[in-house]
Design an enzyme around this catalytic site. Sequence first.
Site, PDB file in Angstrom:
ATOM      1  N   ARG A   1       4.827  33.534 -16.222  1.00 27.21           N
ATOM      2  CA  ARG A   1       4.167  34.574 -15.424  1.00 27.21           C
ATOM      3  C   ARG A   1       5.137  35.731 -15.191  1.00 27.21           C
ATOM      4  NH1 ARG A   1      -0.561  37.007 -13.723  1.00 27.21           N
ATOM      5  NH2 ARG A   1      -0.499  37.536 -11.490  1.00 27.21           N
TER       6      ARG A   1
ATOM      7  N   GLU B   1       0.828  -1.207   0.000  1.00 31.36           N
ATOM      8  CA  GLU B   1       0.000   0.000   0.000  1.00 31.36           C
ATOM      9  C   GLU B   1       0.856   1.248   0.000  1.00 31.36           C
ATOM     10  OE1 GLU B   1      -3.813   0.206   2.217  1.00 31.36           O
ATOM     11  OE2 GLU B   1      -2.810   1.767   3.385  1.00 31.36           O
TER      12      GLU B   1
ATOM     13  N   GLN C   1      14.495  34.878  -6.533  1.00 26.02           N
ATOM     14  CA  GLN C   1      15.056  33.788  -5.739  1.00 26.02           C
ATOM     15  C   GLN C   1      14.011  33.135  -4.838  1.00 26.02           C
ATOM     16  OE1 GLN C   1      18.039  34.332  -2.363  1.00 26.02           O
ATOM     17  NE2 GLN C   1      19.391  33.692  -4.019  1.00 26.02           N
TER      18      GLN C   1
END
Length: 381
Positions: free
Chosen positions: A268, A242, A279
């Site tokens: 953007r 799992e 940064q």
Amino acid sequence: MIQWTQEQRDLRAGLAPWCEALSADHVERDADAEFPWDKWKLIQECGILRLPFDPEWGGLGLDLLTTMYLLEGLGAGCRDGGLNFSVSTHMVSAGVPLQRFGTAEQKRAHLTRICSGAAIGAHAISEPDSGSDALAMRTSAVRDGDDFVLNGSKTFVSNGPIAGMFIVYARTHPLGGPLGTTAFLVERDTPGFTVGKPISKMGLRTSPLCELFFDDCRVPAANVIGKPGGGFLVLNHVMKWEVLCSFAINLGEMVHRLERCVRYASERVQFGQPIGAYQAVSHQIVEMKMGVETTRKWLYDTATRLTRGENVTVDMAITKLVASESNVASAMAAVRLFGGNGYMSEYGLEKDLRNAVAGTIYSGTSEIQRNRIASMIGVTK
């Protein structure tokens, strides 16, 4: 680093054409919080449910690492995190214990349905008073002739509302404990067995969960998975798979999220330059990349050791911690990087964050994993 063969790469590439259709309307489906039956039909058709199972029962016979590699591809391509989680739960929680511990008759009757997806699988461990403390479960199973009679309840059962078969863990010894738990296969229409209504939840909304109730529910002894009293061995095996399989899917989701953030940071423009030039933004993306690579290393290294038969108790706990917490950090970074857009539902990033939180809870909480590691390395007793 694993060098995947051309055959393995081709198998993963074969999933790509299905992922666009699987992802369609994923934001709307999450808002509706309903299981996408039409997408499940695509899951059945693409063959991903068959990956780790023996061809005799309709499977593809692939090994653990190849299965994880393809599930990572599903996570990278399919944007419906709830559907992805239901796929993993179905394969691992119901299919894996049948494959490893089931009788030939059980495999013939039930594993074939797991491989085809004709019956969705679930497993029932947690109870209202015993979540992470699974061995303290109160649901009991008492032998009565050729049957066991189950009484009690389970909660947080993923796939429960839609499942046709359940692997149910119940106490078969008054004191419980590792040798006092047994795994049973319970069909949905078994008398005395009631499936509760779906429970509203924070994330993974297209993967429904519920409570289960057992009221003098008679289950044939032939439906015991493994041996009476051997439930802990079954559960231990299942939990390893799992963690590795579900978080391989999350790894793919993290890779896709990282790629999306890199594109966005390049496109953007704010204050005259792409936001990636700042940064504060670029360092967030670097942290996301580090999370991806650290998660990948722990997942595949631990899986490799498991296939060699090595003790991976500590490795599994660390893997679960690294993968789940890196996924949350990645999702949070993406929401912040996209700003107001990231906070809006239509972009799907706030959904990723809600989904990611679940990974720090299921399969043993982060707190439990840290306790387990501390105990194994001798810090606590």
